[in-house]
Enzyme design. Structure first.
Site, PDB file in Angstrom:
ATOM      1  N   HIS A 236       7.843  -7.438  -4.003  1.00 51.69           N
ATOM      2  CA  HIS A 236       7.022  -7.566  -4.698  1.00 51.69           C
ATOM      3  C   HIS A 236       6.836  -9.216  -5.022  1.00 51.69           C
ATOM      4  O   HIS A 236       6.810  -9.455  -7.126  1.00 51.69           O
ATOM      5  CB  HIS A 236       6.343  -7.160  -5.453  1.00 51.69           C
ATOM      6  CG  HIS A 236       6.053  -5.851  -4.818  1.00 51.69           C
ATOM      7  ND1 HIS A 236       4.690  -5.983  -4.422  1.00 51.69           N
ATOM      8  CD2 HIS A 236       6.384  -4.718  -4.796  1.00 51.69           C
ATOM      9  CE1 HIS A 236       4.974  -4.371  -3.359  1.00 51.69           C
ATOM     10  NE2 HIS A 236       5.676  -3.402  -3.860  1.00 51.69           N
TER      11      HIS A 236
ATOM     12  N   LYS B 160     -10.985 -12.968 -15.196  1.00 48.00           N
ATOM     13  CA  LYS B 160     -10.872 -13.015 -16.605  1.00 48.00           C
ATOM     14  C   LYS B 160      -9.729 -14.220 -17.108  1.00 48.00           C
ATOM     15  O   LYS B 160     -10.870 -15.185 -17.693  1.00 48.00           O
ATOM     16  CB  LYS B 160     -10.331 -11.728 -18.246  1.00 48.00           C
ATOM     17  CG  LYS B 160     -10.725 -12.431 -19.391  1.00 48.00           C
ATOM     18  CD  LYS B 160     -12.098 -11.705 -19.825  1.00 48.00           C
ATOM     19  CE  LYS B 160     -13.044 -11.968 -20.887  1.00 48.00           C
ATOM     20  NZ  LYS B 160     -13.522 -10.687 -21.286  1.00 48.00           N
TER      21      LYS B 160
ATOM     22  N   ASP C  34     -17.372 -14.654 -21.614  1.00 47.84           N
ATOM     23  CA  ASP C  34     -18.070 -14.337 -20.850  1.00 47.84           C
ATOM     24  C   ASP C  34     -19.413 -15.276 -20.239  1.00 47.84           C
ATOM     25  O   ASP C  34     -20.084 -15.825 -20.042  1.00 47.84           O
ATOM     26  CB  ASP C  34     -17.790 -12.708 -19.669  1.00 47.84           C
ATOM     27  CG  ASP C  34     -16.937 -12.332 -19.777  1.00 47.84           C
ATOM     28  OD1 ASP C  34     -15.800 -13.161 -19.257  1.00 47.84           O
ATOM     29  OD2 ASP C  34     -16.771 -10.863 -19.504  1.00 47.84           O
TER      30      ASP C  34
ATOM     31  N   GLY D 145       0.817  -1.369  -0.078  1.00 46.69           N
ATOM     32  CA  GLY D 145       0.167   0.210   0.064  1.00 46.69           C
ATOM     33  C   GLY D 145       1.220   0.666   0.292  1.00 46.69           C
ATOM     34  O   GLY D 145       2.288   1.106   0.357  1.00 46.69           O
TER      35      GLY D 145
ATOM     36  N   CYS E 253       5.255  -6.014   0.883  1.00 46.32           N
ATOM     37  CA  CYS E 253       5.709  -4.379   0.823  1.00 46.32           C
ATOM     38  C   CYS E 253       5.128  -3.868   2.283  1.00 46.32           C
ATOM     39  O   CYS E 253       5.716  -4.521   3.264  1.00 46.32           O
ATOM     40  CB  CYS E 253       5.110  -4.154  -0.017  1.00 46.32           C
ATOM     41  SG  CYS E 253       6.539  -2.080  -0.548  1.00 46.32           S
ATOM     42  N   TYR E 254       4.010  -2.970   1.997  1.00 46.43           N
ATOM     43  CA  TYR E 254       3.632  -1.896   2.826  1.00 46.43           C
ATOM     44  C   TYR E 254       3.163  -3.363   4.363  1.00 46.43           C
ATOM     45  O   TYR E 254       2.852  -2.876   5.365  1.00 46.43           O
ATOM     46  CB  TYR E 254       2.254  -1.393   2.897  1.00 46.43           C
ATOM     47  CG  TYR E 254       1.763  -0.921   3.734  1.00 46.43           C
ATOM     48  CD1 TYR E 254       2.205   0.580   4.872  1.00 46.43           C
ATOM     49  CD2 TYR E 254       0.858  -0.854   4.533  1.00 46.43           C
ATOM     50  CE1 TYR E 254       2.234   0.732   5.690  1.00 46.43           C
ATOM     51  CE2 TYR E 254      -0.075  -0.580   5.517  1.00 46.43           C
ATOM     52  CZ  TYR E 254       0.655   0.611   6.344  1.00 46.43           C
ATOM     53  OH  TYR E 254      -0.300   0.926   7.520  1.00 46.43           O
TER      54      TYR E 254
ATOM     55  N   GLU F 220       4.293 -11.122  -6.702  1.00 41.14           N
ATOM     56  CA  GLU F 220       2.799 -11.110  -7.795  1.00 41.14           C
ATOM     57  C   GLU F 220       3.316 -10.556  -9.226  1.00 41.14           C
ATOM     58  O   GLU F 220       2.461 -10.457  -9.521  1.00 41.14           O
ATOM     59  CB  GLU F 220       1.911 -10.476  -6.487  1.00 41.14           C
ATOM     60  CG  GLU F 220       1.878  -9.045  -6.874  1.00 41.14           C
ATOM     61  CD  GLU F 220       2.733  -7.989  -5.204  1.00 41.14           C
ATOM     62  OE1 GLU F 220       3.340  -8.718  -5.050  1.00 41.14           O
ATOM     63  OE2 GLU F 220       2.100  -6.932  -5.248  1.00 41.14           O
TER      64      GLU F 220
END
Ligand code: XMP
Length: 517
Positions: A176, A373, A234, A60, A87-88, A178
């Site tokens: 990070h 998605k 979708d 964040g 991180c944060y 991710e």
């Protein structure tokens, strides 16, 4: 309604305002562990009641010392929940447990090299090389980990990059895991989920199909459900699930606006006519749409008219099909997060998404509201839908009405669609269709001079647009090989009458948009 029952292992990401929070969720799900986002203000008792196998504290923009900085109840760290701070989240964990966090003199942003110090064969860095690269983006950093924590990795400039207390299953990483720029990120997340948190990994798209079908069956009961199909992945998945759940009591309607790509309505009708049988209804309304667009040149007006016409046609056709109590929508998890809706908001009635009028009084069913998605694409494949539908690139609702600049006439529409078909064929033939996120032809409302044989022609320029993007909010133009571009240009001017030249759009988004209107 939601389709994911509590029998799945759950990981929860507490959101501290990270830009990449959805990415964390996706990366966890890629490890076959079902994951949801919750606000960082969620009381610990409520979090514990969800019985998560693992908790991740996101990054964040705040500093732990900033006024009003988001925090968590430190009881979280004593609840016995395996927790990873990123991180944060890492700094907050250190701060709340008695470690030291100091402001950085500069923001560290970009690629960094780590030195792994963890010596366990069953830890966070198991299977990771000893000096890997990772992505850092932070101001503050942890200078002393809390009591009980060990240093697991440091960055090449001496910053504590990872810490852990394996006995309490608490971990923090400054970088990070991710993002793709941390190549060992998936291994680290997997180690956290499987080694530290004891997950077994029970989240798979194929399971989702059975669960979603059962949930739709329960919701719809003896009623009837209406599915609007656009031809996109979708709505195709929603319609197929609904049909599996309640058979002929699911009616799927496809409206051919005449604004789709060349051959697409035929493909949709052939595929779904076969898959859905009598419960698939195709409505040809292209003349009606073209009539409504006649004389219009303003892009926003064109969009609005297409939207309104769609609704009117849809309403009129529904009346012919008898009474419905439910309407299916292809809402996805990012829409749910962005609209501030929690994953627990299950049924919203009298909802008029996509501009459907309130007086239709249909109960909304959103079977995909917890999926991303790429997961929907996996579900599409698990349902046996063709790859062409599962991997269909995004296509705007107003279709070629926003790819033909100025007035949409049958002649201009035909030129744009034919040119677009060539762009698609050549990009697919070059094997670039998965690499390039979206590719299309647009037709500007100008004429240019060319020479065809011995004749001067006054034709349209076709613009080829091809972009690479993860989120469609920002995009880069695709570096398509010159010979592919050359083939596209040659074919378009030779095969599409009325075109005098071909241009390639080399503008990023921003400032340009992906579509030409
Ligand atoms: P832009 O042109 O804004 O497009 O960069 C971003 C993404 O959104 C799609 N797009 C639309 N989709 N209705 C839609 O359903 C629209 O009016 C619309 N306009 C743009 C576009 O194709 C791209 O994927």
């Amino acid at each position: 309604m939601t389709a994911v029952p509590s029998r799945h292992e759950l990981a929860v990401v507490l959101d501290f305002g990270a830009q990449y929070v959805q990415l964390i969720v996706r990366k966890v799900r890629e490890q076959n562990v079902y994951c949801e986002i919750r606000p960082c203000t969620l009381p610990v008792a409520e979090l514990v009641a969800l019985r998560p196998k693992a908790v991740i504290l996101s990054g964040g923009p705040a500093s732990v010392y900033g006024e009003g900085a988001p925090s968590v109840d430190p009881a979280l760290f004593h609840a016995g929940l395996p927790t990873l701070g990123i991180c944060y989240g890492h700094q907050l964990m250190a701060h709340l447990l008695g470690g030291t966090v100091e402001p950085g003199r500069t923001r560290e942003f970009g690629l960094a090299r780590l030195r792994v110090e963890e010596d366990s064969t069953d830890g966070l860095f198991t299977g990771v090389e000893r000096e890997p690269t990772c992505w850092m983006s932070h101001g503050d950093h942890v200078t002393a980990p809390p009591t009980g924590f060990r240093r697991l990795a440091v960055s090449s400039d001496g910053i504590l990059a990872a810490m852990g207390d394996p006995e309490r299953h608490l971990y923090g990483v400054q970088f990070h895991p991710e993002v793709t720029h941390t190549p060992f990120g998936p291994t680290l997340l997997r180690n956290f989920l499987y080694r530290a948190a004891g997950c077994r990994g029970d989240w798979r798209s194929a399971d989702f199909v059975e669960e979603a079908v059962a949930a739709i069956r329960e919701t719809v009961g003896d009623g009837r459900i209406l599915c609007a199909m656009s031809g996109g992945v979708d709505s195709a998945v929603v319609a197929t699930l609904a049909r599996r759940a309640v058979g002929d009591r699911a009616v799927c309607m496809f409206i051919d606006t005449g604004l789709m790509r060349l051959g697409e309505p035929e493909q949709v009708k052939a595929t779904f006519g076969q898959l859905l049988g009598d419960s698939f209804v195709a409505v040809k309304a292209s003349d009606h749409f073209l009539g409504k667009l006649a004389g219009l040149t303003d892009p926003e007006r064109k969009r609005k008219v297409v939207g309104e016409t769609f609704i009117r046609v849809f309403e009129a056709e529904c009346e012919k099909l008898g009474e419905f109590q439910f309407i299916a929508h292809g809402t996805l998890y990012p829409d749910v997060i962005e609209s501030g809706g929690g994953a627990t908001a299950r049924i919203k009635s009298h909802h008029n998404v996509e501009g459907l009028p309130d007086d239709m009084r249909l109960i909304n069913v959103e079977p995909l509201r917890l999926l991303f998605k790429d997961e929907v694409r996996q579900v599409a494949l698990a349902l046996g839908l063709p790859e062409a539908i599962a991997y269909r690139q995004p296509f705007p609702g107003p279709g070629f009405a926003v790819r033909v600049n100025g007035e949409v006439t049958p002649e201009k529409l035909d030129i744009a669609k034919r040119a677009d078909a060539i762009v698609r064929e050549e990009i697919e033939a070059a094997g670039l269709d998965r690499e390039v996120s979206q590719y299309l032809a647009a037709l500007p409302d100008v004429r240019t001079v060319g020479v065809l044989g011995d004749d001067r022609v006054h034709g349209y320029p076709v613009v080829v647009r091809a972009v690479v993007t993860h989120d469609f909010m920002t995009a880069d133009w695709a570096r398509i090989p010159h010979d592919t571009l050359a083939r596209i240009a040659t074919r378009i001017v030779n095969e599409v009458r009325g075109v005098s030249r071909v241009l390639y759009d080399v503008t990023t988004k921003p400032p340009a948009t992906i579509e030409w209107e």
